[in-house]
Design an enzyme around this catalytic site. Structure first.
Site, short mmCIF file in Angstrom:
data_model
loop_
_atom_site.label_atom_id
_atom_site.label_comp_id
_atom_site.label_asym_id
_atom_site.label_seq_id
_atom_site.Cartn_x
_atom_site.Cartn_y
_atom_site.Cartn_z
N LYS A 1 0.60 -1.19 -0.43
CA LYS A 1 -0.19 -0.01 -0.14
C LYS A 1 0.41 1.51 -0.37
CE LYS A 1 -2.62 -1.68 3.55
NZ LYS A 1 -2.01 -3.43 3.78
N ILE A 2 1.64 1.11 1.09
CA ILE A 2 2.25 2.30 1.11
C ILE A 2 3.87 2.54 -0.27
CG2 ILE A 2 4.81 4.25 2.59
CD1 ILE A 2 2.95 3.11 4.88
N ASP B 1 9.76 -7.02 -4.79
CA ASP B 1 8.85 -7.54 -3.93
C ASP B 1 8.72 -8.93 -3.88
OD1 ASP B 1 6.10 -8.05 -2.57
OD2 ASP B 1 6.70 -5.77 -2.09
N CYS C 1 8.66 -2.55 3.54
CA CYS C 1 8.25 -3.58 3.21
C CYS C 1 8.14 -4.35 4.76
CB CYS C 1 9.24 -4.75 3.26
SG CYS C 1 11.17 -3.86 3.87
N PRO C 2 7.44 -4.95 5.42
CA PRO C 2 7.39 -5.01 6.93
C PRO C 2 8.28 -5.99 7.43
CG PRO C 2 6.09 -7.04 5.66
CD PRO C 2 6.89 -5.80 4.88
N ASN D 1 13.70 -11.16 7.11
CA ASN D 1 14.43 -10.09 6.35
C ASN D 1 14.90 -8.94 7.55
OD1 ASN D 1 12.64 -8.32 7.08
ND2 ASN D 1 11.47 -7.78 4.99
N SER E 1 9.84 2.33 7.65
CA SER E 1 9.15 0.89 7.58
C SER E 1 9.46 0.46 9.04
CB SER E 1 10.13 0.26 6.67
OG SER E 1 8.56 0.07 5.25
N ARG E 2 10.41 -0.47 9.40
CA ARG E 2 10.90 -0.63 10.48
C ARG E 2 12.01 -0.77 10.48
NH1 ARG E 2 6.66 0.08 11.90
NH2 ARG E 2 4.82 -1.17 12.92
N ASP F 1 12.91 7.42 9.19
CA ASP F 1 12.35 7.67 10.51
C ASP F 1 11.95 6.28 11.99
OD1 ASP F 1 9.64 9.10 11.04
OD2 ASP F 1 8.12 7.36 10.78
N GLU G 1 14.68 1.81 19.02
CA GLU G 1 13.57 3.74 20.11
C GLU G 1 13.22 3.01 20.79
OE1 GLU G 1 11.33 3.42 15.36
OE2 GLU G 1 9.72 2.92 16.68
N HIS H 1 9.75 8.32 14.35
CA HIS H 1 8.93 7.80 14.16
C HIS H 1 7.70 7.86 14.19
CE1 HIS H 1 7.72 3.02 14.05
NE2 HIS H 1 6.48 3.63 13.32
P1 NAD Z 1 1.04 -3.58 2.97
O1 NAD Z 1 1.52 -4.67 3.91
O2 NAD Z 1 1.02 -3.60 2.82
O3 NAD Z 1 2.85 -4.14 1.61
C1 NAD Z 1 4.12 -4.48 2.45
C2 NAD Z 1 5.02 -5.04 1.16
O4 NAD Z 1 6.20 -5.63 1.37
C3 NAD Z 1 3.88 -6.79 0.45
O5 NAD Z 1 3.88 -5.85 -1.09
C4 NAD Z 1 5.00 -7.28 0.82
O6 NAD Z 1 4.65 -8.57 -0.34
C5 NAD Z 1 6.44 -7.20 0.62
N1 NAD Z 1 7.06 -7.78 1.64
C6 NAD Z 1 7.62 -8.60 2.33
N2 NAD Z 1 8.42 -8.87 3.06
C7 NAD Z 1 9.42 -8.30 1.46
C8 NAD Z 1 10.70 -8.26 1.67
N3 NAD Z 1 11.63 -9.19 1.93
N4 NAD Z 1 11.32 -7.45 0.72
C9 NAD Z 1 10.81 -6.75 -0.69
N5 NAD Z 1 9.24 -6.81 -0.37
C10 NAD Z 1 8.55 -7.06 1.30
O7 NAD Z 1 2.65 -2.56 4.17
P2 NAD Z 1 2.37 -1.32 4.06
O8 NAD Z 1 0.66 -1.61 4.63
O9 NAD Z 1 2.84 -1.15 2.59
O10 NAD Z 1 3.46 -0.45 5.16
C11 NAD Z 1 5.07 -1.17 4.52
C12 NAD Z 1 5.25 -1.23 5.59
O11 NAD Z 1 5.07 0.52 6.34
C13 NAD Z 1 4.95 -1.93 6.94
O12 NAD Z 1 5.02 -3.08 7.33
C14 NAD Z 1 5.20 -0.82 8.04
O13 NAD Z 1 6.50 -1.30 9.30
C15 NAD Z 1 5.63 0.77 8.09
N6 NAD Z 1 4.80 1.31 8.75
C16 NAD Z 1 6.03 2.67 8.85
C17 NAD Z 1 5.29 3.99 9.45
C18 NAD Z 1 5.23 4.93 10.33
O14 NAD Z 1 5.04 5.62 10.89
N7 NAD Z 1 7.12 4.87 10.07
C19 NAD Z 1 3.94 3.95 9.69
C20 NAD Z 1 2.94 2.19 8.94
C21 NAD Z 1 3.52 1.62 8.43
#
Ligand code: NAD
Length: 339
Positions: free
Chosen positions: A156-157, A176, A208-209, A214, A236-237, A261, A266, A298
């Site tokens: 999504k992001i 991905d 990615c999560p 990973n 992400s994380r 971020d 953290e 964050h």
């Molecule tokens: P999502 O589940 O819609 O998309 C994640 C994508 O990553 C999926 O398409 C998945 O197939 C892919 N993926 C999984 N493992 C992978 C890997 N090893 N290498 C490459 N791609 C891989 O999630 P999203 O809503 O897009 O969110 C992504 C991440 O953003 C979340 O998991 C979270 O860690 C992070 N996040 C951070 C904040 C913030 O405030 N900083 C807020 C929300 C989410």
């Protein structure tokens, strides 16, 4: 339903109270500043529902105490659930819900903000002009137009981020394990394997999560595969990046810019005012000392729209639980692979 809400700041209270009111005030929300951990779990005595955030410690010991005090639901005000022991919760009969979807624009747009902050050195420019220093020396940036951007994780992001970067005129490379037709539909975007993405990209952004596979995706080996002077962005994380390897990469010049971020340690720092404290985390302090590193604490999710989505979904999930309805955003124990 009585809900003990942990790790609350004024903005959490404002948005949760408003979301509860908009739903007809079905829940009694009791706010605590402290985070949930073993020693604070006693505060939730008599609360059937507990609401927590990213750095609360929902481990087996804490869950034991919560269960013995009558808690049956834990509502996470976030997407990730790496801080929850799902197997322990399942064994104790505690349901876990999270917020699967909220404004993906919030995080994607923040990643773009970090890119331009680093590229055009806006953090330095801002302080200089306030100091009546109007020199441009040291502020040289580059056009984003024509640059290659590697998107790791096109969910999504990542998709929104890719669309924005396409608007700047960037070439897009994606990696991905589950390719998305939406990414492939973007003009000029193509999927490659991770080594190719790392070696071809001028800017790499992680979307990615965090999973057991990973953890430290960005490490000494993968940093070496990157272009000299690459810009690395992580919204992400924290544990996706081995911070020590990143520091080594910055010192060698391999990483030309780092925008994060999230940070692997953290939990001991973020979401608190520690400005009067001597920070004990030497790695973090070293990272902060570099002129080509920008850190935000964050805050990528932190927009009005995202907070509205998060709190509305959280209140709805608690209501569904109370009414015995199916839980749309339940985290099942089988999802424990994702941290
Ligand atoms: P999502 O589940 O819609 O998309 C994640 C994508 O990553 C999926 O398409 C998945 O197939 C892919 N993926 C999984 N493992 C992978 C890997 N090893 N290498 C490459 N791609 C891989 O999630 P999203 O809503 O897009 O969110 C992504 C991440 O953003 C979340 O998991 C979270 O860690 C992070 N996040 C951070 C904040 C913030 O405030 N900083 C807020 C929300 C989410």
């Amino acid at each position: 339903m009585k809900v003990a809400v942990f790790s609350t700041e004024p903005y959490d209270r404002q948005f949760l109270t408003a979301a509860n009111a908009a739903a007809g005030a079905p829940h009694e929300l009791v706010y605590f500043d402290v985070r949930l951990e073993l020693k604070t779990a006693v505060l939730a005595a008599g609360f059937p529902a507990v609401c927590v955030f990213v750095n609360d410690e929902v481990n087996a010991e804490t869950l034991d105490v919560l269960a013995s005090q009558g808690t049956r639901l834990i509502a996470l005000r976030c997407t990730g659930y790496n801080n929850v022991d799902l197997a322990a919760a399942d064994a104790l009969g505690i349901k876990i819900v999270r917020v699967v979807v909220y404004s993906p624009y919030s995080v994607a747009e923040h990643a773009v903000g970090l890119i331009q902050m680093l590229n055009r050195k806006l953090y330095r420019a801002y302080s200089r002009v306030r100091d009546d220093n109007f020199s441009l020396n040291g502020l040289l940036g580059f056009d984003l137009h024509g640059k290659t951007v590697g998107v790791v994780g096109t969910g999504k992001i990542g998709i929104i981020f890719a669309q924005i970067m396409q608007g700047f005129g960037c070439r897009l490379l994606g990696y991905d394990p589950y390719p998305s037709p939406k990414f492939e539909a973007l003009d000029g975007a193509r999927y490659v394997d991770l080594p190719e993405l790392l070696s071809q990209s001028d800017i790499i952004s992680l979307h990615c999560p965090l999973t057991p596979e990973n953890d430290h995706l960005i490490n000494a080996t993968t940093v070496e595969q990157m272009k000299n002077g690459v810009m690395l962005i992580n919204t992400s994380r924290g544990k996706l990046i081995d911070t020590k390897a990143a520091i080594h990469g910055i010192k060698s010049g391999k990483i030309g810019y780092l925008g994060i971020d999230v940070y692997e340690e953290e939990a001991n720092l973020f979401f608190r005012d520690l400005s009067d404290t001597v920070i004990q985390d030497d790695t973090f302090q070293l990272l902060q000392s570099f002129p080509n590193v920008v850190i935000t604490a964050h805050q990528a999710f932190f927009t009005r729209e995202a907070l509205n989505d998060i709190t509305t979904t959280t209140i709805a999930s608690i209501s569904d639980f109370e009414q015995g309805n199916p839980l749309k955003d339940e985290v099942k124990p089988s999802e424990k692979a994702a941290v």
